[in-house]
Design a protein around this motif. Structure first.
Motif, PDB file in Angstrom:
ATOM      1  N   TYR A  16      -5.072  -3.218  10.485  1.00 38.58           N
ATOM      2  CA  TYR A  16      -5.890  -2.062  10.861  1.00 38.58           C
ATOM      3  C   TYR A  16      -7.268  -2.148  10.208  1.00 38.58           C
ATOM      4  N   LEU A  17      -7.298  -2.437   8.923  1.00 40.12           N
ATOM      5  CA  LEU A  17      -8.577  -2.529   8.217  1.00 40.12           C
ATOM      6  C   LEU A  17      -9.465  -3.603   8.846  1.00 40.12           C
ATOM      7  N   ASP A  18      -8.877  -4.756   9.162  1.00 37.05           N
ATOM      8  CA  ASP A  18      -9.640  -5.822   9.811  1.00 37.05           C
ATOM      9  C   ASP A  18     -10.217  -5.354  11.151  1.00 37.05           C
ATOM     10  N   SER A  19      -9.418  -4.578  11.897  1.00 36.44           N
ATOM     11  CA  SER A  19      -9.861  -4.145  13.230  1.00 36.44           C
ATOM     12  C   SER A  19     -11.021  -3.158  13.177  1.00 36.44           C
ATOM     13  N   VAL A  20     -11.153  -2.434  12.060  1.00 34.14           N
ATOM     14  CA  VAL A  20     -12.254  -1.465  11.941  1.00 34.14           C
ATOM     15  C   VAL A  20     -13.339  -1.936  10.980  1.00 34.14           C
ATOM     16  N   GLY A  21     -13.185  -3.143  10.437  1.00 31.86           N
ATOM     17  CA  GLY A  21     -14.224  -3.734   9.602  1.00 31.86           C
ATOM     18  C   GLY A  21     -14.312  -3.194   8.185  1.00 31.86           C
ATOM     19  N   ILE A  22     -13.172  -2.813   7.624  1.00 29.87           N
ATOM     20  CA  ILE A  22     -13.129  -2.336   6.238  1.00 29.87           C
ATOM     21  C   ILE A  22     -12.296  -3.322   5.424  1.00 29.87           C
ATOM     22  N   THR A  23     -12.719  -3.597   4.208  1.00 31.28           N
ATOM     23  CA  THR A  23     -11.919  -4.450   3.333  1.00 31.28           C
ATOM     24  C   THR A  23     -10.977  -3.581   2.505  1.00 31.28           C
ATOM     25  N   SER A  24      -9.911  -4.181   2.023  1.00 37.41           N
ATOM     26  CA  SER A  24      -8.994  -3.435   1.161  1.00 37.41           C
ATOM     27  C   SER A  24      -9.688  -3.046  -0.144  1.00 37.41           C
ATOM     28  N   TYR A  25     -10.680  -3.813  -0.549  1.00 37.96           N
ATOM     29  CA  TYR A  25     -11.464  -3.487  -1.742  1.00 37.96           C
ATOM     30  C   TYR A  25     -12.196  -2.156  -1.539  1.00 37.96           C
ATOM     31  N   VAL A  26     -12.851  -1.997  -0.394  1.00 37.46           N
ATOM     32  CA  VAL A  26     -13.572  -0.757  -0.094  1.00 37.46           C
ATOM     33  C   VAL A  26     -12.587   0.413  -0.001  1.00 37.46           C
ATOM     34  N   LEU A  27     -11.494   0.221   0.724  1.00 41.30           N
ATOM     35  CA  LEU A  27     -10.492   1.276   0.831  1.00 41.30           C
ATOM     36  C   LEU A  27      -9.974   1.660  -0.551  1.00 41.30           C
ATOM     37  N   GLY A  28      -9.757   0.680  -1.406  1.00 42.02           N
ATOM     38  CA  GLY A  28      -9.285   0.951  -2.760  1.00 42.02           C
ATOM     39  C   GLY A  28     -10.231   1.849  -3.542  1.00 42.02           C
ATOM     40  N   LYS A  29     -11.508   1.729  -3.292  1.00 41.72           N
ATOM     41  CA  LYS A  29     -12.504   2.593  -3.945  1.00 41.72           C
ATOM     42  C   LYS A  29     -12.441   4.020  -3.406  1.00 41.72           C
ATOM     43  N   TRP A  30     -12.039   4.175  -2.137  1.00 42.18           N
ATOM     44  CA  TRP A  30     -11.996   5.484  -1.498  1.00 42.18           C
ATOM     45  C   TRP A  30     -10.775   6.308  -1.889  1.00 42.18           C
ATOM     46  N   VAL A  31      -9.648   5.649  -2.148  1.00 43.63           N
ATOM     47  CA  VAL A  31      -8.385   6.365  -2.329  1.00 43.63           C
ATOM     48  C   VAL A  31      -8.304   6.929  -3.750  1.00 43.63           C
ATOM     49  N   ASN A  32      -8.314   8.244  -3.838  1.00 40.47           N
ATOM     50  CA  ASN A  32      -8.208   8.904  -5.137  1.00 40.47           C
ATOM     51  C   ASN A  32      -6.771   8.903  -5.640  1.00 40.47           C
ATOM     52  N   GLY A  33      -6.597   8.602  -6.912  1.00 41.67           N
ATOM     53  CA  GLY A  33      -5.272   8.654  -7.518  1.00 41.67           C
ATOM     54  C   GLY A  33      -4.426   7.415  -7.307  1.00 41.67           C
ATOM     55  N   VAL A  34      -4.985   6.384  -6.708  1.00 46.73           N
ATOM     56  CA  VAL A  34      -4.278   5.121  -6.494  1.00 46.73           C
ATOM     57  C   VAL A  34      -5.230   4.010  -6.921  1.00 46.73           C
ATOM     58  N   PRO A  67      -9.968   7.875  11.892  1.00 53.36           N
ATOM     59  CA  PRO A  67      -8.792   8.712  12.150  1.00 53.36           C
ATOM     60  C   PRO A  67      -7.512   7.899  12.372  1.00 53.36           C
ATOM     61  N   ALA A  68      -7.103   7.177  11.363  1.00 53.53           N
ATOM     62  CA  ALA A  68      -5.904   6.345  11.463  1.00 53.53           C
ATOM     63  C   ALA A  68      -4.653   7.219  11.469  1.00 53.53           C
ATOM     64  N   SER A  69      -3.649   6.757  12.170  1.00 53.64           N
ATOM     65  CA  SER A  69      -2.351   7.423  12.163  1.00 53.64           C
ATOM     66  C   SER A  69      -1.353   6.523  11.451  1.00 53.64           C
TER      67      SER A  69
END
Length: 81
Positions: A16-34, A67-69
């Motif tokens: 999913y991240l690849d399909s929307v052009g986000i890296t897991s590194y960027v997502l990791g910065k966004w997720v609070n508490g993880v 808006p991921a499900s």
């Protein structure tokens, strides 16, 4: 007699991240508490997430305009034995 089914759950967060052009590194910065390392491990399939962490990942994606499900980040497959 009912046939038995095998359920297989696959984390497809990386796809999913690849399909929307986000890296897991960027997502990791966004997720609070993880920790970013946990998000990276989940995306790369070396760690299984709890439901709480999945909620946080989805909430973070939504708050950043993606808006991921649950179906976007997890694949559930049932096979008859």
């Amino acid at each position: 007699m009912q046939e038995k089914k095998t359920i297989k759950i696959t984390i497809t967060l990386k796809q999913y991240l690849d399909s929307v052009g986000i890296t897991s590194y960027v997502l990791g910065k966004w997720v609070n508490g993880v920790s970013p390392q946990t998000v990276y491990a989940i995306a790369n399939g070396t760690r299984r997430p709890s439901l709480e962490v999945l909620e946080k990942i989805l909430s973070s994606l939504h708050s950043h305009g993606y808006p991921a499900s649950l179906e976007d980040i997890i694949q559930i497959e049932a096979k008859e034995n």
